[in-house]
Design an enzyme around this catalytic site. Sequence first.
Site, PDB file in Angstrom:
ATOM      1  N   LYS A 125       0.142   3.199  -8.008  1.00 57.27           N
ATOM      2  CA  LYS A 125       0.425   2.173  -6.993  1.00 57.27           C
ATOM      3  C   LYS A 125       1.872   1.751  -7.143  1.00 57.27           C
ATOM      4  CE  LYS A 125      -1.723  -0.220  -3.777  1.00 57.27           C
ATOM      5  NZ  LYS A 125      -2.937   0.137  -3.011  1.00 57.27           N
ATOM      6  N   ASP A 165       0.077   0.237   2.173  1.00 55.02           N
ATOM      7  CA  ASP A 165      -0.810  -0.847   1.734  1.00 55.02           C
ATOM      8  C   ASP A 165      -0.302  -2.086   2.482  1.00 55.02           C
ATOM      9  OD1 ASP A 165      -3.007  -1.441  -0.476  1.00 55.02           O
ATOM     10  OD2 ASP A 165      -1.633  -3.121  -0.602  1.00 55.02           O
TER      11      ASP A 165
HETATM   12  P1  NDP Z   1      -1.692  -5.156   6.376  1.00 50.10           P
HETATM   13  O1  NDP Z   1      -0.354  -5.513   5.885  1.00 50.10           O
HETATM   14  O2  NDP Z   1      -1.827  -4.241   7.521  1.00 50.10           O
HETATM   15  O3  NDP Z   1      -2.530  -6.472   6.731  1.00 50.10           O
HETATM   16  C1  NDP Z   1      -2.746  -7.460   5.770  1.00 50.10           C
HETATM   17  C2  NDP Z   1      -3.516  -8.604   6.401  1.00 50.10           C
HETATM   18  O4  NDP Z   1      -3.931  -9.500   5.394  1.00 50.10           O
HETATM   19  C3  NDP Z   1      -2.676  -9.415   7.372  1.00 50.10           C
HETATM   20  O5  NDP Z   1      -3.504  -9.966   8.335  1.00 50.10           O
HETATM   21  C4  NDP Z   1      -2.078 -10.488   6.460  1.00 50.10           C
HETATM   22  O6  NDP Z   1      -1.685 -11.662   7.112  1.00 50.10           O
HETATM   23  C5  NDP Z   1      -3.262 -10.763   5.544  1.00 50.10           C
HETATM   24  N1  NDP Z   1      -2.774 -11.225   4.242  1.00 50.10           N
HETATM   25  C6  NDP Z   1      -1.957 -10.568   3.398  1.00 50.10           C
HETATM   26  N2  NDP Z   1      -1.701 -11.295   2.303  1.00 50.10           N
HETATM   27  C7  NDP Z   1      -2.378 -12.447   2.486  1.00 50.10           C
HETATM   28  C8  NDP Z   1      -2.530 -13.609   1.694  1.00 50.10           C
HETATM   29  N3  NDP Z   1      -1.909 -13.741   0.509  1.00 50.10           N
HETATM   30  N4  NDP Z   1      -3.334 -14.594   2.179  1.00 50.10           N
HETATM   31  C9  NDP Z   1      -3.959 -14.475   3.382  1.00 50.10           C
HETATM   32  N5  NDP Z   1      -3.851 -13.383   4.168  1.00 50.10           N
HETATM   33  C10 NDP Z   1      -3.082 -12.389   3.717  1.00 50.10           C
HETATM   34  O7  NDP Z   1      -2.475  -4.580   5.096  1.00 50.10           O
HETATM   35  P2  NDP Z   1      -3.775  -3.670   5.042  1.00 50.10           P
HETATM   36  O8  NDP Z   1      -4.699  -4.008   6.145  1.00 50.10           O
HETATM   37  O9  NDP Z   1      -3.338  -2.276   4.847  1.00 50.10           O
HETATM   38  O10 NDP Z   1      -4.406  -4.139   3.637  1.00 50.10           O
HETATM   39  C11 NDP Z   1      -5.364  -5.186   3.545  1.00 50.10           C
HETATM   40  C12 NDP Z   1      -6.135  -5.039   2.245  1.00 50.10           C
HETATM   41  O11 NDP Z   1      -6.794  -3.763   2.210  1.00 50.10           O
HETATM   42  C13 NDP Z   1      -5.285  -5.080   0.973  1.00 50.10           C
HETATM   43  O12 NDP Z   1      -6.042  -5.652  -0.062  1.00 50.10           O
HETATM   44  C14 NDP Z   1      -5.051  -3.602   0.649  1.00 50.10           C
HETATM   45  O13 NDP Z   1      -4.792  -3.393  -0.709  1.00 50.10           O
HETATM   46  C15 NDP Z   1      -6.418  -3.046   1.035  1.00 50.10           C
HETATM   47  N6  NDP Z   1      -6.475  -1.610   1.325  1.00 50.10           N
HETATM   48  C16 NDP Z   1      -5.657  -1.028   2.248  1.00 50.10           C
HETATM   49  C17 NDP Z   1      -5.779   0.315   2.525  1.00 50.10           C
HETATM   50  C18 NDP Z   1      -4.978   0.992   3.594  1.00 50.10           C
HETATM   51  O14 NDP Z   1      -5.234   2.174   3.832  1.00 50.10           O
HETATM   52  N7  NDP Z   1      -4.053   0.333   4.252  1.00 50.10           N
HETATM   53  C19 NDP Z   1      -6.737   1.153   1.802  1.00 50.10           C
HETATM   54  C20 NDP Z   1      -7.604   0.426   0.910  1.00 50.10           C
HETATM   55  C21 NDP Z   1      -7.450  -0.908   0.689  1.00 50.10           C
HETATM   56  P3  NDP Z   1      -0.117 -11.989   7.321  1.00 50.10           P
HETATM   57  O15 NDP Z   1       0.354 -11.049   8.371  1.00 50.10           O
HETATM   58  O16 NDP Z   1      -0.088 -13.408   7.705  1.00 50.10           O
HETATM   59  O17 NDP Z   1       0.558 -11.724   5.991  1.00 50.10           O
HETATM   60  O1  2IT Z   2      -5.672   0.824  -1.762  1.00 45.43           O
HETATM   61  C1  2IT Z   2      -5.652   1.951  -1.240  1.00 45.43           C
HETATM   62  O2  2IT Z   2      -6.559   2.770  -1.434  1.00 45.43           O
HETATM   63  C2  2IT Z   2      -4.557   2.268  -0.324  1.00 45.43           C
HETATM   64  N1  2IT Z   2      -3.723   1.422  -0.056  1.00 45.43           N
HETATM   65  C3  2IT Z   2      -4.447   3.642   0.271  1.00 45.43           C
HETATM   66  C4  2IT Z   2      -3.824   4.599  -0.693  1.00 45.43           C
HETATM   67  C5  2IT Z   2      -3.510   5.976  -0.160  1.00 45.43           C
HETATM   68  O3  2IT Z   2      -2.910   6.739  -0.940  1.00 45.43           O
HETATM   69  O4  2IT Z   2      -3.849   6.294   0.978  1.00 45.43           O
END
Ligand code: NDP
Ligand code: 2IT
Length: 444
Positions: A125, A165
């Site tokens: 990561k 992420d």
């Molecule tokens: P994005 O940046 O696309 O979206 C994040 C969302 O969460 C936004 O709505 C943001 O709001 C909100 N957010 C972020 N930080 C905070 C906080 N401290 N408090 C409240 N709201 C918060 O990220 P992703 O959708 O990609 O990721 C979301 C989660 O999923 C994370 O935990 C990530 O690790 C996990 N994840 C992502 C994957 C991926 O493929 N993208 C895969 C597996 C897990 P705002 O815009 O106001 O910051």
């Molecule tokens: O938390 C996760 O699994 C991710 N942000 C996606 C990682 C990836 O390599 O696609």
Amino acid sequence: MYKLNQFLESVKLNNPGETEFLQAVTEFATSVIDFVNKNPAYEQAKILERIVEPERNISFRVTWTNDKGEVQVNRGYRIEFNSAIGPYKGGLRFHPTVNSSILKFLGFEQIFKNSLTGLPMGGGKGGSDFDPHEKTDSEVMKFCQAFMSELYRHIGPNTDVPAGDIGVGGREIGYLFGQYKKLKNEFSGVLTGKGFNWGGSLIRPEATGFGLVYFVNEMLKNQKDSLKGKNVLISGSGNVAQFAAQKVIELGGKLLTMSDSDGTVYDKDGITQEKLQFIMDLKNKQRGRIKDYADKYHTEYLDGKKPWSLKADIALPCATQNEIELEDAKELVSSGVILVGEGANMPLSNDAIDYLHSEKVLHSPGKASNAGGVAVSGLEMSQNSLRLQWSRDELDERLQNIMKDIHHKCVEYGTENGYVNYVKGANIAGFKKVADAMLDQGIV
Ligand code: NDP
Ligand code: 2IT
């Protein structure tokens, strides 16, 4: 024999102040300790001591100039945690809260998640404390280029393959890829989440959210139940939340909420596909705030609040770590929630998890239920190696099969007196493959 408390104490001493990392290790070690103690070879090879120690932990200065010409300094990281079963693989997070503890917890979780997918990917990561909010496109590009100017020497398609992420989506992956290609003079599958026209995979943008809902569907099917007619709370409105929302609606659930770090929109009539399109445009194109939804559709807006006090059947936290604490878990249970599916990484505190389990609420940890994203990243790597691109249907079917397979592993290793402890199942199944590979590869 490992003793749990003694082991956790030593991890604490070695990683002072890293609360999120210690939280992730505590959840993991508590689940696997009995399994580990059944095979003395693990202790002889010091597998637990080795698995909590990143193979390589890189941190670097990122210097760039903003649109006003002012010099900016950020810190960049890449934690190359474990490569026993494949090249390091995992996302990059750009968020002001990023620090070593956060990235180590994420990298640690990624080891077992990637193992669960069945694909050959190690765990890693990275990211930066850079905050993309309120930055112009040109500032984001300049930051990404500066970040890659150091990162490029540590990664490669057979070494370490980053992806997105929080704060890193298609736009950032594009800028990072462009800079890598320029520095290395090489067009390779060094990042996943690429644009389809330049080596990306169909379904990757949707994969985490869709995969989460496929997994939740399996959990419900296992109870002879389904999503149809269920009231669903989703937090977040980013990549994971948006596509989880789309799949919930498609499968007949009623979606009541989405949120961002400012607050929650509560739509009693249900967020429809058309209204979700408004949120997607708002977030992905205008980079606006979720409150605009409440203004447009005249719904309730819970300023500064999370969705967990509202009445529903299913909760899908899709924003960030520790967004459901013990008090939130109690509210969820008292309002009748029967299932909590983690889309985010470690969205629940350990005492919130314990409470849900004591109340026999179905609960899936992110390393199982959000593995669809990295799984399709793994399929993007396969397609890049083959120099081919598979169809949307083929990829969606593979994703569904992977999520079913992970569900099956959780049931196999996690069933206790008829209740499936998905945390235990996911940790043991994910760990076993990695630990056995480490045994095979000797003391390295
Ligand atoms: P994005 O940046 O696309 O979206 C994040 C969302 O969460 C936004 O709505 C943001 O709001 C909100 N957010 C972020 N930080 C905070 C906080 N401290 N408090 C409240 N709201 C918060 O990220 P992703 O959708 O990609 O990721 C979301 C989660 O999923 C994370 O935990 C990530 O690790 C996990 N994840 C992502 C994957 C991926 O493929 N993208 C895969 C597996 C897990 P705002 O815009 O106001 O910051
Ligand atoms: O938390 C996760 O699994 C991710 N942000 C996606 C990682 C990836 O390599 O696609």
